[in-house]
Design an enzyme around this catalytic site. Sequence first.
Site, mmCIF file in Angstrom:
data_model
loop_
_atom_site.group_PDB
_atom_site.id
_atom_site.type_symbol
_atom_site.label_atom_id
_atom_site.label_comp_id
_atom_site.label_asym_id
_atom_site.label_seq_id
_atom_site.Cartn_x
_atom_site.Cartn_y
_atom_site.Cartn_z
ATOM 1 N N GLU B 38 0.896 -1.123 0.002
ATOM 2 C CA GLU B 38 -0.075 -0.019 0.018
ATOM 3 C C GLU B 38 0.870 1.228 0.035
ATOM 4 O OE1 GLU B 38 -2.117 0.084 3.781
ATOM 5 O OE2 GLU B 38 -3.542 1.704 3.204
ATOM 6 N N LYS B 108 -9.572 1.572 -1.794
ATOM 7 C CA LYS B 108 -9.600 0.912 -0.446
ATOM 8 C C LYS B 108 -11.178 1.327 0.087
ATOM 9 C CE LYS B 108 -7.216 0.490 3.830
ATOM 10 N NZ LYS B 108 -6.095 0.908 4.802
ATOM 11 N N CYS B 141 -5.068 -3.831 2.690
ATOM 12 C CA CYS B 141 -4.452 -3.721 4.286
ATOM 13 C C CYS B 141 -5.717 -3.950 4.913
ATOM 14 C CB CYS B 141 -3.874 -2.369 4.192
ATOM 15 S SG CYS B 141 -2.949 -2.458 5.853
ATOM 16 N N MET B 169 -0.684 -3.535 12.918
ATOM 17 C CA MET B 169 -1.289 -4.132 13.901
ATOM 18 C C MET B 169 -0.578 -5.667 13.446
ATOM 19 S SD MET B 169 -5.128 -3.058 14.702
ATOM 20 C CE MET B 169 -5.820 -3.686 13.403
#
Lengths: 261, 261
Positions: B38, B108, B141, B169
């Site tokens: 990304e 996205k 993502c 994360m």
Amino acid sequence: MKVGYVQNAPVFGEKEKNFNQIRELLKGVKADLLVLPELFATGYTFMSEDEARELGETKDGKTAKFLKELSNETGATIVGGFVELDGQNIYNSSLIVSKGGVIDTYRKIHLFNKEKLWFTPGDKPLKVYDINGSKIGVMICFDWIFSEVIRTLALEGAQVIAHPCNLVMPYCQNAMITHCLENRVFDVTANRVGSEKRGEDDFTFTGGSQITSFDGQVLSSAPSNAPYVSVIDIDEKKSENKMINKYNDIFKDRRTEFYKF
Amino acid sequence: MKVGYVQNAPVFGEKEKNFNQIRELLKGVKADLLVLPELFATGYTFMSEDEARELGETKDGKTAKFLKELSNETGATIVGGFVELDGQNIYNSSLIVSKGGVIDTYRKIHLFNKEKLWFTPGDKPLKVYDINGSKIGVMICFDWIFSEVIRTLALEGAQVIAHPCNLVMPYCQNAMITHCLENRVFDVTANRVGSEKRGEDDFTFTGGSQITSFDGQVLSSAPSNAPYVSVIDIDEKKSENKMINKYNDIFKDRRTEFYKF
């Protein structure tokens, strides 16, 4: 609330023996929710529809009676599997029992492997039970591989998933980490141990019963090869907060207009 | 087919430098599909909408030009992220580029954290691209945490998911094991490494780019802290078989009448 599981090692067809093992395992245990494995009193590896029918019961049978007693002794809501007879149909079901009474049965909607040869697929909706102020969703074993099941229960308000299992594949325990995280719910997966060699089948059940938290932490994990009981404290209310940071509510952020079903 | 990823370490705002790092990393590499992270050319941690706009481009800009060249040099379809400008809107998008031409952009649909402050949520459907006989689904993502995304792409016939990421994360890599298994698709997750301390934010990107197979095996896993390239052979056709045993087709077995959306 106190939630836990019993991981047992049933002997095929020996209900009284299997009840007694669970009674022993639960001696002195108190809890709010206890989950027992799928088909915990009968064993799993049927060889015919007749055999399943023979070990089946209505929701007022002796397995229900056993769980009613257990709920009185432990103070817990109990969710555990049995062969449910309803007219000519045979279901792979779970009893939901609280305070000495049967609340409902859940009939497994996704049948695994040869279960399709003797069981009828579940015909009742996935449901969340509001019991003593806690919201408990119920599914059975192979339901786990369909992410829509936990999603549905979470969208219906479940705080804790009660998940009786007879797992023979090694994937579910890890998958529950992801499913709990993505739905911010707790899960209690109760699996059995032992092997059943019957007819052409030879299954070894993988144990590893597990309690997983809303943030994907494994809070309790049982051995793969021995009976086991675990009861832990959780704050089930934490599952109501779907914010994972200041900007993302993972339920409100869903873009359902782009999802295909 | 040969599928792979580039795990880069971009410098914020330095597009030429970031292009060059990727050129170096891909020297001599040939493949059918290459996934880049990304926002691989710009960096991630914008501090304002103006800053995002300043680094944005149309689908005919210099990042597209770079990917077109890269597709010619490597022979691969390339999927990689960029800041897409379209009129007044700014999207967190991926370019899908093949044989020196732009096929499409994916915008996205689930924005993470402060992305909501500068990007417009994607307004185009999730899509599967049939390129040279392979069916490639694209997501970006944070889309991973919504199990409906991979499900939708798989139901639309995706064999391989191309998944540009800037992960901060630690959960996605493990989740892809479950998502691939449940949908029987391959996934190429391309993540970046490095840190960005800008304004009040201080992000460390977790690397660990990963290729996962239709049966939940991790086929390639990158380090957490260094640039890395991996290209492996997969048989993408295997994802077309949704039978996990003699009795269960995990797509035909879905009980959509019981799912809530």
